[in-house]
Design a protein around this motif. Sequence first.
Motif, PDB file in Angstrom:
ATOM      1  N   LEU A 311       0.745  -1.154   0.196  1.00  0.00           N
ATOM      2  CA  LEU A 311      -0.072   0.131  -0.005  1.00  0.00           C
ATOM      3  C   LEU A 311       0.909   1.268  -0.041  1.00  0.00           C
ATOM      4  O   LEU A 311       0.437   2.325  -0.675  1.00  0.00           O
ATOM      5  CB  LEU A 311      -0.807   0.011   1.036  1.00  0.00           C
ATOM      6  CG  LEU A 311      -1.728  -1.201   1.341  1.00  0.00           C
ATOM      7  CD1 LEU A 311      -2.750  -0.991   2.586  1.00  0.00           C
ATOM      8  CD2 LEU A 311      -2.899  -1.070  -0.015  1.00  0.00           C
ATOM      9  N   GLU A 312       1.973   1.104   0.790  1.00  0.00           N
ATOM     10  CA  GLU A 312       2.743   2.534   0.912  1.00  0.00           C
ATOM     11  C   GLU A 312       4.260   2.130   1.463  1.00  0.00           C
ATOM     12  O   GLU A 312       4.313   1.366   2.191  1.00  0.00           O
ATOM     13  CB  GLU A 312       1.949   3.431   2.028  1.00  0.00           C
ATOM     14  CG  GLU A 312       2.651   4.723   2.175  1.00  0.00           C
ATOM     15  CD  GLU A 312       2.013   5.811   1.111  1.00  0.00           C
ATOM     16  OE1 GLU A 312       2.839   6.573   0.649  1.00  0.00           O
ATOM     17  OE2 GLU A 312       0.956   5.701   0.756  1.00  0.00           O
ATOM     18  N   LEU A 313       5.102   2.965   0.883  1.00  0.00           N
ATOM     19  CA  LEU A 313       6.599   2.776   0.952  1.00  0.00           C
ATOM     20  C   LEU A 313       6.736   4.048   1.647  1.00  0.00           C
ATOM     21  O   LEU A 313       6.603   5.155   1.155  1.00  0.00           O
ATOM     22  CB  LEU A 313       7.420   2.290  -0.261  1.00  0.00           C
ATOM     23  CG  LEU A 313       7.010   1.072  -0.641  1.00  0.00           C
ATOM     24  CD1 LEU A 313       8.313   0.981  -1.826  1.00  0.00           C
ATOM     25  CD2 LEU A 313       7.326  -0.120   0.216  1.00  0.00           C
ATOM     26  N   PHE A 314       7.650   4.181   2.882  1.00  0.00           N
ATOM     27  CA  PHE A 314       7.962   5.212   3.790  1.00  0.00           C
ATOM     28  C   PHE A 314       9.019   5.227   4.563  1.00  0.00           C
ATOM     29  O   PHE A 314       9.393   3.905   4.905  1.00  0.00           O
ATOM     30  CB  PHE A 314       6.594   5.872   4.152  1.00  0.00           C
ATOM     31  CG  PHE A 314       6.135   5.057   5.421  1.00  0.00           C
ATOM     32  CD1 PHE A 314       6.425   5.267   6.684  1.00  0.00           C
ATOM     33  CD2 PHE A 314       5.222   4.285   5.214  1.00  0.00           C
ATOM     34  CE1 PHE A 314       5.910   4.678   7.501  1.00  0.00           C
ATOM     35  CE2 PHE A 314       4.877   3.345   6.183  1.00  0.00           C
ATOM     36  CZ  PHE A 314       4.906   3.679   7.371  1.00  0.00           C
ATOM     37  N   THR A 315       9.693   6.300   4.927  1.00  0.00           N
ATOM     38  CA  THR A 315      10.598   5.958   5.860  1.00  0.00           C
ATOM     39  C   THR A 315      10.280   6.986   7.165  1.00  0.00           C
ATOM     40  O   THR A 315       9.375   7.958   6.811  1.00  0.00           O
ATOM     41  CB  THR A 315      12.158   6.909   5.475  1.00  0.00           C
ATOM     42  OG1 THR A 315      11.822   8.155   5.072  1.00  0.00           O
ATOM     43  CG2 THR A 315      12.649   6.082   4.332  1.00  0.00           C
ATOM     44  N   ALA A 316      10.799   6.584   8.185  1.00  0.00           N
ATOM     45  CA  ALA A 316      10.343   7.305   9.405  1.00  0.00           C
ATOM     46  C   ALA A 316      11.559   6.610  10.444  1.00  0.00           C
ATOM     47  O   ALA A 316      11.792   5.557  10.540  1.00  0.00           O
ATOM     48  CB  ALA A 316       8.883   6.733  10.061  1.00  0.00           C
ATOM     49  N   LEU A 322       7.365  -0.515   5.134  1.00  0.00           N
ATOM     50  CA  LEU A 322       6.108  -1.194   4.001  1.00  0.00           C
ATOM     51  C   LEU A 322       4.890  -1.384   4.923  1.00  0.00           C
ATOM     52  O   LEU A 322       4.535  -2.212   5.674  1.00  0.00           O
ATOM     53  CB  LEU A 322       6.548  -2.452   3.183  1.00  0.00           C
ATOM     54  CG  LEU A 322       5.431  -3.016   2.345  1.00  0.00           C
ATOM     55  CD1 LEU A 322       5.027  -2.192   1.364  1.00  0.00           C
ATOM     56  CD2 LEU A 322       5.962  -4.189   1.991  1.00  0.00           C
ATOM     57  N   MET A 323       3.926  -0.496   4.583  1.00  0.00           N
ATOM     58  CA  MET A 323       2.331  -0.763   4.888  1.00  0.00           C
ATOM     59  C   MET A 323       1.797  -1.742   3.976  1.00  0.00           C
ATOM     60  O   MET A 323       1.922  -1.316   2.493  1.00  0.00           O
ATOM     61  CB  MET A 323       1.626   0.618   5.291  1.00  0.00           C
ATOM     62  CG  MET A 323       0.240   0.224   5.756  1.00  0.00           C
ATOM     63  SD  MET A 323      -0.576   1.935   5.947  1.00  0.00           S
ATOM     64  CE  MET A 323      -0.957   2.352   4.654  1.00  0.00           C
ATOM     65  N   TYR A 324       0.825  -2.576   4.403  1.00  0.00           N
ATOM     66  CA  TYR A 324       0.440  -3.789   3.351  1.00  0.00           C
ATOM     67  C   TYR A 324      -0.820  -4.177   4.068  1.00  0.00           C
ATOM     68  O   TYR A 324      -1.412  -3.898   5.049  1.00  0.00           O
ATOM     69  CB  TYR A 324       1.379  -4.849   3.400  1.00  0.00           C
ATOM     70  CG  TYR A 324       1.641  -5.628   4.452  1.00  0.00           C
ATOM     71  CD1 TYR A 324       0.798  -6.361   5.066  1.00  0.00           C
ATOM     72  CD2 TYR A 324       2.813  -5.483   5.167  1.00  0.00           C
ATOM     73  CE1 TYR A 324       0.974  -7.068   6.033  1.00  0.00           C
ATOM     74  CE2 TYR A 324       2.989  -6.054   6.664  1.00  0.00           C
ATOM     75  CZ  TYR A 324       2.068  -7.227   6.724  1.00  0.00           C
ATOM     76  OH  TYR A 324       2.311  -7.720   7.918  1.00  0.00           O
TER      77      TYR A 324
END
Length: 389
Positions: A311-316, A322-324
Amino acid sequence: MMYKTHTHAWGLSIVLAIALEVTSLSGQVSLQNRTPLDIQEGAQLLISRSGDIVGYWTDHEISLGLTTLKYENERLLKVFTITSYGIQQFVIITAKQPVQFSSQVLAISVLTGEGKDVYSWLIDVPWDYAFPSVIPVKGGDRIVIADPQSQKVSLTGKNINYSLFQETDWSHEKVLAAAPSSPTHVYLAGMKSAALDESDNVVLFSWNLDESPVEITELPLSILRDISITTDGFAAVSGTVTTGQEYYQKPRLILLSLKDLIFKSYEILPKEMMWVDEKLFAADSRRLIVLQPSSDKPVMEYQFPSRVIPLELFTAGSSFHLMYAKDSRYIEGKLSLGNIGIYSVDLQTLVHAEISVSQDYHKIVKFLPVEDGKFFLQLDRELLEFSAE
């Protein structure tokens, strides 16, 4: 109406539920707050960079600050946040209700955080065309309009269309991808034709926004999927390539040096991909791989135990995430996602771990980034605040 995300009036039962459902991810990610939202069903939140909820939007309404705008004969297609010269603004894309065999009007409006107009731009779309893609140029005030069917690009505020190819025939099968690299420059990838048997059908372009796009090189792809650019002079281009058999395509991901045009290819078609610290993170339904242009093999590859929907790739914080979702189904005519999780990779050690966020089905599953290692997830009428070290 303005909402605040930091709500601390929790009961003991809610705190215990949180502790049981979502736990700390190896000290990297932890759930901080879980807030019920007093918004209408289907509303999607709008959040400031500091983490305050400044409004929401639905199919026919947007609320920003104390301003609420209603669209009776139009439908909101998308609302996203941009930063123009350090100031947060909101881009609203609407379309009027279509009349059969009549052209449609796509409206792009830019609003301040208080709901005040910055500017608007109208685009006539032929009745048998799909809507073009709208891509904001990070850090500036320009928005790219990319029409894959005609392989043309333009900018809001300019009545000039640039054709990438001499061929004028349009096709629903064509793809056009854009990747801004600076406030004044964008890389483009387009398709010469809709033919599935062409092996060098994708072309990469460099576009100085004050000039016409310039061709860089052809790429050994038949069908284009997406493009991602790193600040260090590399491009990732995904798609498929013909095998010589009718209608049969193989997945391909190309890592290309923009300096010497040398490339490497891999047999994966990412659903999502993102450059982080000279590494490309790419995810499809079966695996997450990490690639480096200097290496012939993936520096990390993780096979998911079962198929997922990236659903979404991001850095924090110091990690990549990876949100799935693991499942999807239609509930009351709308797509709902179930078994939401987050998969995280430490950017230094590449050690990875995974948590389950929700096993229920949700119509709204939205990632909301903020500053200082925090991020939010909206799950329908609930907001989850996470921190990442």
